[in-house]
Design a protein around this motif. Structure first.
Motif, short mmCIF file in Angstrom:
data_model
loop_
_atom_site.label_atom_id
_atom_site.label_comp_id
_atom_site.label_asym_id
_atom_site.label_seq_id
_atom_site.Cartn_x
_atom_site.Cartn_y
_atom_site.Cartn_z
N ALA A 159 0.85 -1.40 0.08
CA ALA A 159 0.10 0.03 0.06
C ALA A 159 0.78 1.38 -0.10
N ALA A 160 1.99 1.20 0.85
CA ALA A 160 2.96 2.49 0.92
C ALA A 160 4.15 1.81 1.49
N ILE A 161 5.36 2.55 1.60
CA ILE A 161 6.45 2.20 2.02
C ILE A 161 7.26 3.22 2.73
N ILE A 162 7.53 3.09 4.06
CA ILE A 162 8.43 4.09 5.00
C ILE A 162 9.86 3.53 5.04
N ILE A 177 9.11 9.92 15.77
CA ILE A 177 9.13 8.81 14.61
C ILE A 177 7.71 8.23 14.38
N ASN A 178 7.26 7.65 15.69
CA ASN A 178 5.84 7.25 15.55
C ASN A 178 4.81 8.19 14.76
N GLN A 179 5.10 9.51 15.46
CA GLN A 179 4.09 10.32 14.89
C GLN A 179 4.03 10.54 13.21
N LEU A 180 5.53 10.62 12.85
CA LEU A 180 5.52 10.68 11.48
C LEU A 180 4.98 9.45 10.68
N ILE A 181 5.16 8.35 11.23
CA ILE A 181 4.78 7.03 10.64
C ILE A 181 3.26 6.95 10.40
N ILE A 182 2.62 7.30 11.89
CA ILE A 182 0.98 7.22 11.73
C ILE A 182 0.66 8.35 10.90
N ASP A 183 1.19 9.66 10.96
CA ASP A 183 0.46 10.57 9.87
C ASP A 183 0.45 10.25 8.52
N PHE A 184 1.56 9.77 8.16
CA PHE A 184 1.89 9.19 6.83
C PHE A 184 0.84 7.99 6.59
N LEU A 185 0.63 6.97 7.45
CA LEU A 185 -0.23 5.86 7.14
C LEU A 185 -1.62 6.52 7.02
N ASP A 186 -2.15 7.37 7.75
CA ASP A 186 -3.47 7.86 7.90
C ASP A 186 -3.79 8.45 6.74
N LYS A 187 -2.89 9.10 5.74
CA LYS A 187 -3.02 9.76 4.49
C LYS A 187 -3.42 8.49 3.50
N GLN A 188 -2.96 7.14 3.74
CA GLN A 188 -2.95 6.49 2.48
C GLN A 188 -4.35 5.69 2.50
N THR A 189 -4.76 4.98 1.52
CA THR A 189 -5.77 4.27 1.13
C THR A 189 -5.32 2.79 0.69
N VAL A 190 -5.87 1.83 1.16
CA VAL A 190 -5.48 0.27 0.94
C VAL A 190 -6.32 -0.21 0.09
#
Length: 313
Positions: A120-123, A300-313
């Protein structure tokens, strides 16, 4: 942490140790580096699970509590692409988010490039996308004492590490690799000789953390980790079109020694990396080291969660 569940799953002929937390419908699969293990993602697993995601971290084959390949010297980093896909299949996950650190970024990126329908996305943390094979590496521009050059030489690291117990090897590497300087030994030194015994552990890495890492490497040893990634680092894997089309986030510590590898900082800051990863966001952490996710977990947790929350699966 106490709610993390552990199990072993049969994947591609190997029994893998898997840690899991959360029951969300969207899965986040964490890919560790060296000298790390599933445990390196402890802070991130709790955070993403608390945000409604299913967090999965596992020990790559040959690492920690996962099964050892019978002939590690025949393995390459591309075997881990099959391992990631096999893990998704074992958990009936159609598409997942991947989070990779250090060498874990490579199989993550290669999975996204070759199988975008599964990602779905990669970090990634500390490592940008790099073309597989010798074309993507400029390590030969560094002195012969460069740690990767030393560890690629069969028997060299084994002899170096054998002078110490496993806990001391992990302590030495973790402390050395937390520095902003590239580990490079003189002609009359080995990499372990670079460690200053008077230097304490980083303040964000406890004796308990060290003991956890050491106990897992006492189980696995270093035979497979020296092969994958270090002795298979220039294998191209036959990836004909190395482009990552899925959304991506690169988190780069500006005190991470890896940013000083030849050409890396220019490759990232100039945007040249986006010719391979067009949909890429880049975030810099000014004081971030090679272990930025353990050093500044909340950030880092906040950066990861903010990015994930913007994505769609």
């Amino acid at each position: 942490m106490e709610n993390i569940k552990h199990c072993h799953v049969q994947v591609k002929g190997f029994k893998l140790h898997v840690a899991e937390l959360g029951t969300g419908s969207k899965a986040v699969v964490f890919l560790h580096g060296f000298p790390e293990i599933w445990y390196t993602w402890r802070h991130q697993m709790v955070a993403v699970a608390n945000s409604g995601y299913r967090a999965i971290a596992f020990d790559f084959r040959g690492y920690g509590l996962s099964e050892q390949p019978p002939e590690p010297e025949k393995e390459t980093i591309f075997d881990l692409v099959d391992e990631i896909l096999g893990l998704l299949d074992a958990f009936n996950i159609t598409k997942a988010f991947l989070v990779g650190k250090d060498f874990g970024a490579f199989p993550g990126y290669f999975t996204a490039a070759a199988h975008p329908e599964r990602v779905a996305a990669i970090i990634t943390l500390g490592i940008p996308f790099m073309v597989p094979g010798k074309a993507g590496s400029r390590h030969d521009e560094l002195p012969n004492g460069f740690y990767i050059t030393r560890w690629k030489e069969p028997g060299r690291a084994e002899g170096d590490f054998s002078r110490f117990d496993v806990k001391s090897v992990i302590r030495n590497i973790y402390t050395l690799f937390s520095s902003s300087e590239i580990p490079i030994a003189a002609d009359d030194q080995e990499i372990m000789d670079l460690f200053n015994p008077s230097k304490p552990l980083p303040p964000w890495f406890s004796e308990e953390d060290l003991q956890t890492y050491a106990s897992l490497y006492e189980k696995s040893g270093f035979r497979y980790p020296l092969q994958v990634p270090y002795r298979s680092i220039n294998v191209d894997g036959g990836l004909s079109d190395p482009k990552v089309s899925v959304p991506a986030l690169l988190i780069m510590g500006e005190k991470d020694y890896a940013i000083k590898f030849p050409g890396i900082e220019e490759y990232i800051r100039s945007g040249a990396v986006k010719q391979f990863v067009p949909d890429l966001e880049i975030t810099y952490i000014p004081e971030g080291s090679h272990f930025v996710h353990e050093q500044f977990p909340e950030k880092i947790n906040q950066l990861i969660i903010d990015f994930l929350d913007k994505q769609t699966v």
